[in-house]
Motif scaffolding. Structure first.
Motif, PDB file in Angstrom:
ATOM      1  N   THR A   1      -7.732  -0.636   2.329  1.00  0.00           N
ATOM      2  CA  THR A   1      -6.906  -0.860   3.513  1.00  0.00           C
ATOM      3  C   THR A   1      -6.273  -2.250   3.426  1.00  0.00           C
ATOM      4  OG1 THR A   1      -8.676  -1.884   4.798  1.00  0.00           O
ATOM      5  CG2 THR A   1      -8.500   0.521   4.896  1.00  0.00           C
TER       6      THR A   1
ATOM      7  N   LEU B   1       0.821  -1.218   0.000  1.00  0.00           N
ATOM      8  CA  LEU B   1       0.000   0.000   0.000  1.00  0.00           C
ATOM      9  C   LEU B   1       0.852   1.265   0.000  1.00  0.00           C
ATOM     10  CD1 LEU B   1      -2.760  -1.139   2.508  1.00  0.00           C
ATOM     11  CD2 LEU B   1      -3.049  -0.736   0.055  1.00  0.00           C
ATOM     12  N   SER B   2       2.069   1.181   0.565  1.00  0.00           N
ATOM     13  CA  SER B   2       2.910   2.380   0.643  1.00  0.00           C
ATOM     14  C   SER B   2       3.705   2.639  -0.638  1.00  0.00           C
ATOM     15  CB  SER B   2       3.878   2.268   1.833  1.00  0.00           C
ATOM     16  OG  SER B   2       4.889   1.319   1.574  1.00  0.00           O
TER      17      SER B   2
ATOM     18  N   ASP C   1      -7.038   0.658  -6.430  1.00  0.00           N
ATOM     19  CA  ASP C   1      -6.188   1.816  -6.197  1.00  0.00           C
ATOM     20  C   ASP C   1      -5.740   1.770  -4.732  1.00  0.00           C
ATOM     21  OD1 ASP C   1      -5.177   4.382  -5.568  1.00  0.00           O
ATOM     22  OD2 ASP C   1      -6.425   5.326  -7.109  1.00  0.00           O
ATOM     23  N   PRO C   2      -4.432   1.755  -4.470  1.00  0.00           N
ATOM     24  CA  PRO C   2      -3.967   1.647  -3.074  1.00  0.00           C
ATOM     25  C   PRO C   2      -4.458   2.767  -2.173  1.00  0.00           C
ATOM     26  CG  PRO C   2      -2.160   2.191  -4.581  1.00  0.00           C
ATOM     27  CD  PRO C   2      -3.327   1.821  -5.426  1.00  0.00           C
ATOM     28  N   ARG C   3      -4.857   3.900  -2.763  1.00  0.00           N
ATOM     29  CA  ARG C   3      -5.360   5.013  -1.947  1.00  0.00           C
ATOM     30  C   ARG C   3      -6.786   4.764  -1.469  1.00  0.00           C
ATOM     31  NH1 ARG C   3      -4.053   9.352  -6.525  1.00  0.00           N
ATOM     32  NH2 ARG C   3      -5.098   7.646  -7.618  1.00  0.00           N
ATOM     33  N   GLU C   4      -7.429   3.739  -2.044  1.00  0.00           N
ATOM     34  CA  GLU C   4      -8.842   3.515  -1.747  1.00  0.00           C
ATOM     35  C   GLU C   4      -9.102   2.171  -1.060  1.00  0.00           C
ATOM     36  OE1 GLU C   4     -10.712   3.891  -5.530  1.00  0.00           O
ATOM     37  OE2 GLU C   4     -10.235   6.040  -5.731  1.00  0.00           O
TER      38      GLU C   4
ATOM     39  N   ASP D   1       1.424   1.960  -7.125  1.00  0.00           N
ATOM     40  CA  ASP D   1       0.509   2.883  -7.794  1.00  0.00           C
ATOM     41  C   ASP D   1      -0.785   2.176  -8.173  1.00  0.00           C
ATOM     42  OD1 ASP D   1       2.315   5.266  -8.055  1.00  0.00           O
ATOM     43  OD2 ASP D   1       3.520   3.800  -9.145  1.00  0.00           O
TER      44      ASP D   1
END
Length: 535
Positions: free
Chosen positions: A236, A212-213, A231-234, A216
């Motif tokens: 957990t 996740l860190s 999308d890793p921003r969306e 992309d």
């Protein structure tokens, strides 16, 4: 690479409808993945989900039965890894493929040696390596022997090796498996540099927080097919784990203490020379002998290592790989001679053979399951016999009792959830997680008194990881003494009752697992923090 350029660029890799069958198994089924150029694209999934097969197809090691591969918009058909390398693909394997007795430069150019007037162009190679290292932030010393390098440095050499061959698409298989947090950050800095230069990275990992860190985009594979692109921003880590295995992300937490007053294993003054074992001269103490070795400039792989492990206790050993953990394990198991004393339940076992130690109740989960834990060409029941060939239930008189061995393997398969068609299946046909569960089940058989667990969950998925942790906790509660060696700092902190740090062959700190963070533990492991905390 700018966002406008990315928007108009063709995908670096397109996999469409990839299917691969083996006898009785569909490893990949209708896999669909699109990897954009200049990105880090993570692929996650359980062991046996089909990730390794898919990467072998992309790297030309296997041919798909169905489907198409496009690289930068052009359809390709790889017959060998050389074809993939020619197309700009490079792969850094989980187990590094470097020659220890060669220099960094020699390893990087091996198989692609530059020539000048018929001889190796060392100056040209050095200039090219220096240029690549500077451009991509991969600092290395071309003249150092690989055997003198730490794990993080070796990984940089592997990455430079594929870049030297012109790779613009990098496949990294479990790249953080053996790194401490500081080295992981350095690797991620390197990957960001590569991305900034327009390179594309396919990142395979079980460590979801790291995925996740750095990623992309993330593709999840389950049971051989793609089930999600996220999308890793969306998302957990817990949601990602549920996509992978249908359950929550496990934690290696050991809450209640089961430590007793009974000392199961005692190690006193364990010392090992790098140049090979030499008996201590008569009339000389081990301490004086070690002082003499040090004065002579002898490099010590282990130096005056002493500790005790009690029944019901897990003692965790933390250290950057190559600091004496392997030698410590081999000395305790009797695989390599060392000075000092090793006692099991009060009895000096220092002169005993490995087999006698095993018969006395020592179990061993090795750090490399393929090299030390399994006969890959052997069946599961034959692998159950390994190390237990002199004890019931597999021994009857002078013979191996096949029926009893098969029956006990069936028990292990059921109790440890080893997913296999049959106990006659070859070990090589199992996924890494199932191979590991078989080894754990075998080593827990026969009610061992003491267990060495070396990287017990390395390279296994979250489901197998949770199962192995549960078995270790249950055995600990039943009075087993465990020496846990792991590069997974969360695992060490979560499972251990006591933590010791090994650095350059010496135990340099004793720490309380309930009051230490992975970052601080990494500081002790690298020598950035010194001293002992209260336990």
């Amino acid at each position: 690479m700018s966002s406008d350029t990315l928007a108009t660029a063709k995908p670096a890799v397109e996999l469409e409808g990839i299917t691969k069958r083996f006898p009785g198994v569909v490893a990949n089924h209708d896999i669909r993945i699109t990897v954009q150029p200049g990105t880090v694209h993570a692929i996650v999934g359980e062991n046996g989900a089909g990730k390794s097969t898919l990467m072998k197809i992309l790297y030309g090691m296997q041919k798909p039965d169905e489907g198409t591969i496009r690289i930068n918009g052009s359809e390709v058909g790889f017959r060998t890894p050389s074809d993939a390398i020619d197309a700009g693909i490079g792969m850094v394997h989980q187990h590094f493929m470097l020659a220890d007795n060669f220099t960094v430069l020699e390893n990087i150019v091996l198989g692609a040696e530059p020539r000048k007037h018929g001889a190796l162009d060392t100056a040209g190679a050095r200039a090219r390596i220096t240029e690549l290292a500077t451009t991509h932030g991969l600092r290395v010393d071309p003249d150092r022997l690989v055997e003198d390098l730490g794990v993080g440095d070796r990984q940089r050499v592997e990455i430079l090796k594929v870049l030297y061959r012109g790779a613009r698409i990098l496949i990294l298989d479990e790249p953080t498996a053996v790194l401490v947090p500081q080295e992981v950050e350095e690797l991620f800095d390197n990957l960001r540099e590569l991305k900034a230069e327009g390179l594309t990275v396919i990142f395979i990992s079980h460590k979801l927080d790291e995925v996740l860190s750095i990623a992309d985009a993330i593709t999840v594979i389950r049971r051989g097919t793609t089930v999600a692109s996220v999308d890793p921003r969306e998302v957990t880590a817990r949601q990602l784990a549920e996509l992978m295995v249908g359950s929550e992300l496990p934690k290696p937490e050991t809450r209640e203490s089961t430590v007793t007053d009974t000392v199961t294993l005692k190690v006193s003054g364990l010392t090992m020379e790098a140049s090979g074992y030499r008996p201590v001269p008569k009339g000389t103490s081990v301490g004086l002998y070690v002082d003499r070795l040090r004065a002579e400039g002898e490099r010590l792989l282990l130096e005056d290592v002493s500790f005790e492990i009690r029944a019901g206790e897990i003692l965790g050993i933390a250290g950057v790989e190559g600091n004496g953990q392997t030698e410590l394990i081999e000395a305790i198991m009797g695989m390599r001679p060392a000075h000092g004393e090793i006692s099991l339940r009060g009895e000096d076992i220092s002169p005993w053979s490995t087999l006698r130690r095993r018969e006395a109740g020592m179990g061993y989960i090795p750090e490399d399951r393929h090299r030390q834990g399994l006969l890959l060409e052997g069946s599961l029941w034959e692998n159950r016999v390994l190390g237990h060939q002199t004890r019931p239930p597999v021994r009857r008189g002078i013979w191996v009792d096949r029926r009893a061995a098969k029956a006990d393997t069936e028990r292990i398969v059921k109790a440890y959830d080893v997913r296999t068609p049959s106990v006659d299946t070859l070990a090589l046909a199992l996924s890494g997680g199932n191979q590991q569960k078989l080894i754990v089940g075998r080593e827990m058989s026969g009610e061992p008194r003491f267990l060495i667990a070396a990287h017990p969950t390395r390279g296994v998925d979250v489901g197998a990881q949770a199962a192995i942790w549960d078995h270790l906790r249950a055995a600990r509660a039943a009075g087993l003494a465990v020496l846990l060696v792991s590069a997974d700092l969360d695992e060490l902190i979560g499972l251990s009752d006591t933590l010791r740090v090994i650095l350059r062959g010496r135990l340099v700190a004793e720490l309380d697992p309930s009051d230490i963070t992975p970052e601080r533990l990494g500081g002790y492991m690298t020598g950035a923090i010194t001293g002992t905390e209260e336990t």
